[in-house]
Design a protein around this motif. Sequence first.
Motif, PDB file in Angstrom:
ATOM      1  N   HIS A   4      -0.464  12.864 108.394  1.00 43.32           N
ATOM      2  CA  HIS A   4      -0.397  11.408 108.262  1.00 43.32           C
ATOM      3  C   HIS A   4       1.036  10.927 108.418  1.00 43.32           C
ATOM      4  O   HIS A   4       1.958  11.458 107.787  1.00 43.32           O
ATOM      5  N   THR A  18       0.296  16.978 105.995  1.00 36.55           N
ATOM      6  CA  THR A  18      -0.900  16.166 105.734  1.00 36.55           C
ATOM      7  C   THR A  18      -1.551  15.640 107.013  1.00 36.55           C
ATOM      8  O   THR A  18      -2.717  15.262 106.995  1.00 36.55           O
ATOM      9  N   GLY A  28       4.099  10.092 105.460  1.00 30.45           N
ATOM     10  CA  GLY A  28       3.283  10.643 104.386  1.00 30.45           C
ATOM     11  C   GLY A  28       4.010  11.031 103.117  1.00 30.45           C
ATOM     12  O   GLY A  28       3.362  11.252 102.096  1.00 30.45           O
ATOM     13  N   MET A  83      -1.829  12.979  95.457  1.00 34.39           N
ATOM     14  CA  MET A  83      -1.391  13.690  96.632  1.00 34.39           C
ATOM     15  C   MET A  83      -1.197  15.163  96.276  1.00 34.39           C
ATOM     16  O   MET A  83      -0.698  15.507  95.224  1.00 34.39           O
ATOM     17  N   ALA A 141      -3.210   8.293 104.344  1.00 38.45           N
ATOM     18  CA  ALA A 141      -4.496   8.814 104.817  1.00 38.45           C
ATOM     19  C   ALA A 141      -5.375   7.726 105.437  1.00 38.45           C
ATOM     20  O   ALA A 141      -6.362   8.030 106.106  1.00 38.45           O
ATOM     21  N   SER A 183       4.630  14.841 106.004  1.00 37.41           N
ATOM     22  CA  SER A 183       3.768  14.166 106.980  1.00 37.41           C
ATOM     23  C   SER A 183       3.072  15.182 107.876  1.00 37.41           C
ATOM     24  O   SER A 183       1.867  15.084 108.127  1.00 37.41           O
TER      25      SER A 183
END
Length: 186
Positions: free
Chosen positions: A47, A45, A50, A1, A73, A42
């Motif tokens: 997502h 990203t 996250g 990540m 993801a 989150s």
Amino acid sequence: MARFSAADLEAARSRTIDDVLPGPDDPPLRVLFCGINPGLVSAATGHHFGRPGNRFWPVLHGSGFTPRLLLPAEQDELRGLGLGITNMVARASARADELSAEEIVAGGVRLRELVLTTRPAWLAVVGITAYRTAFAAPKAGVGPQDERIGPTRVWVLPNPSGLNAHWQLPDMVEEFGRLRAAAPGS
């Protein structure tokens, strides 16, 4: 990540995350999981759930909702399983306690409208305090609720954030598993 700088995370406060909802070729929505609001990682990203310390994805897998541990993801894979994700409040923050009660109540109104449109079998609100505020249910506990939104039943789950020390992973897996057992197609 990827690692995010303080500036990256601060910039994420202005972002929102799209709901994960089934399309026309996906199975019917069995469970719509509703988080409180996106955290900054989150939002950065794009997502749901996250942040690396968030236990949502391990709990979802451990309780049998997913056949393998998904990464944030891979959230779109939930659609094919009849699962979805939304948030009570769209605004990203470092902590849920940065939200006002008014934001949460307004988010509850929007959530009810979304549920009436998408018609999941179950709405799973992930966070008891947010549920109590949004649904004016100050004595609600974790588990199935008496309230329905149209035909949709409501279940309150513990918040899987790593900041929630009241619930340990095995206990969360058990509670999510109770919902999975009650959801159609399980």
